[in-house]
Motif scaffolding. Structure first.
Motif, short mmCIF file in Angstrom:
data_model
loop_
_atom_site.label_atom_id
_atom_site.label_comp_id
_atom_site.label_asym_id
_atom_site.label_seq_id
_atom_site.Cartn_x
_atom_site.Cartn_y
_atom_site.Cartn_z
N PRO A 81 0.80 -1.23 0.00
CA PRO A 81 0.00 0.00 0.00
C PRO A 81 0.83 1.28 0.00
O PRO A 81 0.31 2.37 0.23
CB PRO A 81 -0.77 -0.12 1.31
N CYS A 82 2.13 1.17 -0.22
CA CYS A 82 3.07 2.26 0.07
C CYS A 82 2.80 3.54 -0.71
O CYS A 82 2.91 4.64 -0.15
CB CYS A 82 4.49 1.78 -0.21
N ILE A 83 2.48 3.43 -2.00
CA ILE A 83 2.32 4.63 -2.82
C ILE A 83 1.14 5.47 -2.34
O ILE A 83 1.28 6.67 -2.09
CB ILE A 83 2.17 4.24 -4.30
N GLU A 84 -0.01 4.86 -2.21
CA GLU A 84 -1.19 5.60 -1.72
C GLU A 84 -0.98 6.08 -0.29
O GLU A 84 -1.44 7.15 0.10
CB GLU A 84 -2.44 4.72 -1.78
N ARG A 85 -0.29 5.28 0.51
CA ARG A 85 -0.07 5.64 1.91
C ARG A 85 0.67 6.96 2.03
O ARG A 85 0.42 7.76 2.93
CB ARG A 85 0.69 4.51 2.61
N ASN A 86 1.58 7.24 1.11
CA ASN A 86 2.30 8.51 1.11
C ASN A 86 1.36 9.67 0.80
O ASN A 86 1.49 10.75 1.38
CB ASN A 86 3.44 8.47 0.10
N ALA A 87 0.44 9.45 -0.14
CA ALA A 87 -0.51 10.52 -0.47
C ALA A 87 -1.40 10.85 0.73
O ALA A 87 -1.62 12.02 1.06
CB ALA A 87 -1.36 10.10 -1.67
N ILE A 88 -1.90 9.81 1.39
CA ILE A 88 -2.77 10.03 2.55
C ILE A 88 -2.01 10.73 3.67
O ILE A 88 -2.52 11.66 4.31
CB ILE A 88 -3.32 8.67 3.05
N ALA A 89 -0.76 10.31 3.92
CA ALA A 89 0.02 10.91 4.99
C ALA A 89 0.40 12.36 4.68
O ALA A 89 0.55 13.17 5.60
CB ALA A 89 1.28 10.09 5.25
N SER A 90 0.56 12.69 3.41
CA SER A 90 0.87 14.08 3.03
C SER A 90 -0.28 15.00 3.41
O SER A 90 -0.08 16.10 3.96
CB SER A 90 1.15 14.16 1.53
N VAL A 91 -1.50 14.56 3.11
CA VAL A 91 -2.67 15.35 3.47
C VAL A 91 -2.80 15.43 5.00
O VAL A 91 -3.14 16.48 5.56
CB VAL A 91 -3.94 14.74 2.84
N LYS A 92 -2.51 14.33 5.68
CA LYS A 92 -2.53 14.32 7.15
C LYS A 92 -1.56 15.37 7.72
O LYS A 92 -1.87 16.06 8.68
CB LYS A 92 -2.09 12.94 7.68
N ALA A 93 -0.38 15.44 7.12
CA ALA A 93 0.64 16.37 7.61
C ALA A 93 0.16 17.81 7.49
O ALA A 93 0.36 18.63 8.40
CB ALA A 93 1.95 16.17 6.84
#
Length: 457
Positions: A394-406
């Motif tokens: 799930p790594c690629i999408e996980r980065n997108a979600i975490a960017s918005v979280k940040a």
């Protein structure tokens, strides 16, 4: 132990800092040691064994290829990413390797690069052993190394495999905890980035440091551009389609003025572009790892594109602040997915980006610390379960979600006074404890989670 912003952010090659960049650096260190000590001429063969997480997921992460490149004298920062696979294939086809780039030795790819899926070395899950052999079959030199996350490599003499750098430089503002960092900020009247800058001036001039940090930013920008322009299917067998080019086309169409979250679509694009490029083995900035390499570039792109008054000075401040937070994770927990799960990679990067964005948005040191705490608190327990051992699902999408979280964490913290109940230090301690309690199958072994519940096709 002194750590620099340039230790946290380094230019490398995908798809993994601990599984690709680290092994390449370790292999080159071994080869360079042979050359330095005059032992190269007597070597006729070299063998490498990869253990633990490196052995379990090394094929998918290109660890075996990285070792070959490192033994041949290549470096993650400068190796030609477009020719890397060809260089390894040529060595396998010729049954020969140019050790340290100068000395020819016999080479059998299948016999000389061994991945142990169920064996581990004692000090860290990412262990590897190299042996140089002479014409009589005797071992000329044997060394073990550990890739401890973010591309950091320590050798077998490292106590507990946690001495990430030998530099014992005395800094003007040393800190090992967030509380110490905040106390320095208050006492000296400095921001977090200013504390980091004062420490960095021990090693660099301000002009030189600025140039190096803006080069890091330039590589991040190039990575986004490359990811947006490269279509097709990612390598590795999962047949994952690159989505960044299509998303870019959609975003370049006339904007929907009624969509209040349009900026988040761009953040998704920036993160996807970076991590798809990483998964393809492209040029990447370890930030602080490759598996989480899309978060800081995505949030930095958000800052430059959507924040009025954003400029290169802000980029430098952002990277300095992010590094200060990353150092806390590196010293007090881990940024290795094999050691503490993905909370150590995506969680750390989210925390770093949140705190850094908060500062450049005008937040106080206390607010920036709060933003960083929010960033990690809501990633605690995140497992590392790459499907097929690849840094894709799930790594690629996980980065997108975490960017918005940040971004959300930074904005939320800007509305607070810093009187939160949970400190960053407590959250980092909790992350370390959670990682220690986490079963090994959820820590970059591809033996649990999505890795066993998603059919590879």
């Amino acid at each position: 132990m002194a750590l620099s912003v340039l230790d946290l952010f380094s230019v490398g090659i995908g798809p993994s800092s601990s599984h690709t960049v680290g092994p390449m650096r370790a292999a080159r260190r071994f080869a360079d040691g042979l050359a330095r000590d005059g032992e190269l001429a007597g070597v006729v063969r070299v063998k490498a064994e990869l253990f633990g997480s490196l052995g379990a997921t090394g094929r998918g992460h290109g660890s075996d290829k990285a070792v070959v490149l490192g033994l041949a004298g290549h470096d993650p920062e400068t190796v030609d990413t477009h020719r890397a696979d060809d260089l390894v294939a040529e060595a396998a086809l010729d049954a020969a390797l140019m050790l340290a780039g100068t000395h020819r030795v016999d080479f059998n790819f299948n016999e000389d690069i061994i991945l142990h899926r169920r064996k581990s070395l004692p000090a860290h899950p990412n262990g590897m052993t190299f042996r140089a052999i002479d014409h009589l079959g005797a071992v000329v030199r044997e060394r073990s190394y550990y890739s401890v996350g973010g591309g950091f490599v320590v050798d077998q003499e490292a106590v507990g495999a946690d001495r990430v750098i030998m530099d014992e430089t005395v800094l003007p503002h040393p800190f090992t905890t967030a509380d110490e960092l905040l106390a320095t900020c208050k006492r000296e009247g400095l921001s977090i980035s200013e504390v980091m800058l004062a420490n960095e001036l021990v090693w660099h001039t301000e002009e030189d440091l600025r140039a190096k940090l803006l080069n890091i930013w330039s590589v991040m920008q190039d990575c986004v551009t490359n990811g947006c322009n490269a279509g097709g299917i990612l390598p590795g067998g999962l047949k994952v389609t690159r989505r960044a080019p299509g998303l870019l086309r959609d975003l370049q169409a006339p904007e929907d003025a009624g969509d209040p979250l349009r900026a988040m679509e761009w953040v998704n694009l920036f993160a996807l572009a970076v991590n798809e490029e990483n998964a393809a083995g492209g040029r990447i900035v370890t930030a602080p790892t490759n598996g989480a390499a899309g978060i800081i570039p995505a949030v930095l792109h958000y800052y430059m594109k959507f924040v009025p008054g954003a400029n290169d000075d802000g980029v430098v401040r952002f990277l300095l602040t992010a590094a200060a937070i990353g150092i806390l994770f590196k010293l007090n927990a881990s940024i290795s997915g094999a050691e503490v799960g993905c909370q150590g990679e995506v969680g750390s990067a989210c925390s770093m980006a949140a705190g850094a964005l908060c500062e450049v948005l005008g937040g106080t040191p206390i607010q920036a610390e709060n933003a960083a705490e929010i960033g990690i608190e809501h990633n605690l327990g995140l497992t590392c379960d790459p499907v097929g051992g690849l840094v894709q699902i799930p790594c690629i999408e996980r980065n997108a979600i975490a960017s918005v979280k940040a971004i959300n964490a930074a904005r939320l913290a800007r509305h607070g006074d810093g009187s939160q109940k949970v400190s960053l230090d407590k959250a980092i301690k909790t992350m370390r404890q959670t990682g220690a309690d986490m079963m090994s199958k959820y820590k970059e072994t591809s033996r649990g989670g999505l890795a066993v519940n998603v059919i590879e096709c």
